[in-house]
Structures are given as C-alpha cells and as structure tokens.
Design a protein around this motif. Structure first.
Motif, PDB file in Angstrom:
ATOM      1  N   PRO A   7       7.026  57.457  27.924  1.00  0.00           N
ATOM      2  CA  PRO A   7       8.409  57.938  28.081  1.00  0.00           C
ATOM      3  C   PRO A   7       8.826  58.178  29.532  1.00  0.00           C
ATOM      4  CG  PRO A   7       7.137  59.312  26.546  1.00  0.00           C
ATOM      5  CD  PRO A   7       6.177  58.493  27.324  1.00  0.00           C
ATOM      6  N   PRO A   9       9.536  56.352  32.243  1.00  0.00           N
ATOM      7  CA  PRO A   9      10.725  55.671  32.796  1.00  0.00           C
ATOM      8  C   PRO A   9      12.033  56.250  32.274  1.00  0.00           C
ATOM      9  CG  PRO A   9       9.049  54.060  32.175  1.00  0.00           C
ATOM     10  CD  PRO A   9       8.585  55.379  31.651  1.00  0.00           C
ATOM     11  N   LEU A  10      12.066  56.622  30.989  1.00  0.00           N
ATOM     12  CA  LEU A  10      13.271  57.244  30.430  1.00  0.00           C
ATOM     13  C   LEU A  10      13.511  58.606  31.059  1.00  0.00           C
ATOM     14  CD1 LEU A  10      15.597  57.328  28.408  1.00  0.00           C
ATOM     15  CD2 LEU A  10      13.977  58.202  26.702  1.00  0.00           C
ATOM     16  N   PHE A  11      12.442  59.406  31.202  1.00  0.00           N
ATOM     17  CA  PHE A  11      12.569  60.713  31.840  1.00  0.00           C
ATOM     18  C   PHE A  11      13.091  60.562  33.275  1.00  0.00           C
ATOM     19  CE2 PHE A  11       8.915  62.469  29.011  1.00  0.00           C
ATOM     20  CZ  PHE A  11       9.806  62.590  27.956  1.00  0.00           C
ATOM     21  N   ASN A  12      12.553  59.592  34.001  1.00  0.00           N
ATOM     22  CA  ASN A  12      12.978  59.371  35.383  1.00  0.00           C
ATOM     23  C   ASN A  12      14.460  59.011  35.455  1.00  0.00           C
ATOM     24  OD1 ASN A  12      10.488  59.882  36.650  1.00  0.00           O
ATOM     25  ND2 ASN A  12       9.787  57.791  36.299  1.00  0.00           N
ATOM     26  N   ALA A  13      14.887  58.138  34.545  1.00  0.00           N
ATOM     27  CA  ALA A  13      16.286  57.703  34.555  1.00  0.00           C
ATOM     28  C   ALA A  13      17.225  58.873  34.251  1.00  0.00           C
ATOM     29  CB  ALA A  13      16.489  56.576  33.553  1.00  0.00           C
ATOM     30  N   LEU A  14      16.898  59.652  33.231  1.00  0.00           N
ATOM     31  CA  LEU A  14      17.741  60.785  32.872  1.00  0.00           C
ATOM     32  C   LEU A  14      17.746  61.848  33.964  1.00  0.00           C
ATOM     33  CD1 LEU A  14      16.794  61.180  29.098  1.00  0.00           C
ATOM     34  CD2 LEU A  14      18.894  60.208  30.045  1.00  0.00           C
ATOM     35  N   TRP A  31      15.424  70.350  30.695  1.00  0.00           N
ATOM     36  CA  TRP A  31      14.226  69.722  30.125  1.00  0.00           C
ATOM     37  C   TRP A  31      13.471  70.709  29.236  1.00  0.00           C
ATOM     38  CZ3 TRP A  31      14.044  64.880  29.675  1.00  0.00           C
ATOM     39  CH2 TRP A  31      14.464  63.999  30.667  1.00  0.00           C
ATOM     40  N   TRP A 111       4.702  64.425  32.737  1.00  0.00           N
ATOM     41  CA  TRP A 111       5.711  63.836  33.622  1.00  0.00           C
ATOM     42  C   TRP A 111       6.260  64.887  34.578  1.00  0.00           C
ATOM     43  CZ3 TRP A 111      10.834  65.430  33.821  1.00  0.00           C
ATOM     44  CH2 TRP A 111      11.649  64.692  34.690  1.00  0.00           C
TER      45      TRP A 111
END
Length: 238
Positions: A7, A9-14, A31, A111
């Motif tokens: 997950p 990449p999704l966390f980074n984007a958000l 978060w 993350w």
C-alpha cells in the motif's frame, strides 16, 4: 517489495496530496483516524460479534459464580474450570478477527515510520555511523542527491547504498524480508559486517516541547487510541 509495502505507493500519493495544504502533524492525525476506523470496523466485520457477546456474558457469569462461592476450595474445582473454559472461549473468538484487522494497520505503521520517523541530514553534515561488528570502514557522501553510504574501503567497497529513504539501519537480508523490505537494500550475505546503524535526525513533527514530543508517534498513537475507543463505544463492538 514486501507484503506490507504494497500500500506504500497509495499512502505516498495521498500524503503528498494532503501535504499541499496540511502540515505533518495534521496529516498524521488524519492517518491515525483512518487507521482507527479501518482497524475497528474490519475487526467487527471479521469477528463473530454475536458469539463473542455471548461468550463474554458466559465468562462474566462464571466469574460471578466463583466469586460468590463460599464453600471449601476442594469443591470449587468445577467453578474454576468453568471460569477458565469460558475465558479461553472468549479469547479464542476474539484473536482471529484481531489478527486480521491489524494487518492493514501494520502496513500503515511501517510506512509512517519510514516516511515520518527520521530525516536525512543536510548537505555537508555526516551522521554518526556504527557497524556490527565494529571496526568496518564506512563513508558518507552527500555532495549530490541522493547521499551515498559506502561500507568498506572506497577503493574496494563491500556495498554502497543510495540514501533514497531516511532509514537508519542496513542489514543482511533477513528471512522475513518478504513481509517488509528495506528500501535501501541489503548487505551481501558474505559481507564481514552484519549491520550498519546510521544516526539519522528525528523528523520533528511537533517543533516545540521536550524532545520526546517531537516524534510522529506522539501525534499518531493518542489520536488513534481516542478514536478507536470512541468507535468501540459508538459501534458497540464486542
């Protein structure tokens, strides 16, 4: 990429999208709320709530019967056995759902530790570096981006790592790396050094107060605990 890294990449984007309008402390609070909501409702979905409620009542009734017993200890055996039986039954129903529910939370925590735990030193500053066993030469070059850690003599290095993430330890590849990989990579299996520790600065999420308040955990953990407790009460989770 490890299982818990999927997950990321999704966390980074958000997080990057939120960073355009929110400071780090506010993003961590969001978060934490997300982690609490996801964990609590996933636990409720994955656990047999009705059976857990019944098991909890049975365990409570067994404790009350044992506490009210006023006879000889030798005669209390069945009551003691019943108390342990009902208690273990309750725990046995809770544990599987709990284990399933915390898996996404572990991914989020791993993350967050990588993203918010530390920061790289500014250009021209070399952090303290220690090896296990000690005595192995290391060097730090941060004249360009990213900084580079060299383990061993520069003329014949054992390994080199581009510091693309603020991770403070490099080791040989462990057996559990399929769960969470070190984004920097690993030391060769035949290297004469087992670990390299880099004393990276802590990322100050809260820029005031004593040093123990600066960490991301000081924001994340209290918010997640309070929200989890509120959801537990509001949603009547067993």
């Amino acid at each position: 990429m490890g299982l818990f890294d999927l997950p990321a990449p999704l966390f980074n984007a958000l997080d990057g999208a939120m960073a355009t309008v929110l400071p780090a402390a506010a993003r961590l609070a969001i978060w934490a709320v997300f982690g609490a909501v996801l964990t609590m409702f996933l636990y409720k979905l994955c656990s047999p709530q009705a059976k857990i409620g019944q098991a909890k009542r049975e365990a409570k009734a067994a404790r009350q019967r044992l506490n009210a017993f006023d006879g000889d200890f030798a005669d209390a055996g069945p009551l003691i056995k019943n108390q342990f039986t009902t208690a273990f039954k309750h725990v046995g129903m809770v544990v599987p759902g709990t284990l399933l529910a915390i898996l996404p939370l572990l991914a989020l925590l791993l993350w967050a530790e990588t993203h918010y735990g530390h920061t790289l030193p500014p250009s021209g500053v070399t952090p303290e570096i220690a090896t296990v066993p000690d005595g192995v030469a290391t060097s730090w070059s941060n004249g360009a981006e990213p900084a580079r850690l060299t383990v061993g003599d520069a003329s014949a290095p054992i390994a080199q790592f581009d510091m693309t993430s603020p991770v403070g330890i490099v080791t040989k590849q462990p057996w559990w790396h399929w769960l969470a990989e070190n984004p920097l990579g690993y030391l060769p299996d035949d290297a004469p050094v087992d670990q390299v520790h880099i004393d990276l600065p802590v990322l100050e999420v809260i820029p005031f107060g004593p040093a123990w308040m600066h960490s991301w955990l000081f924001v994340f953990m209290p918010v997640m605990f309070i929200v989890s407790l509120a959801i537990y009460k509001w949603a009547k989770i067993e």
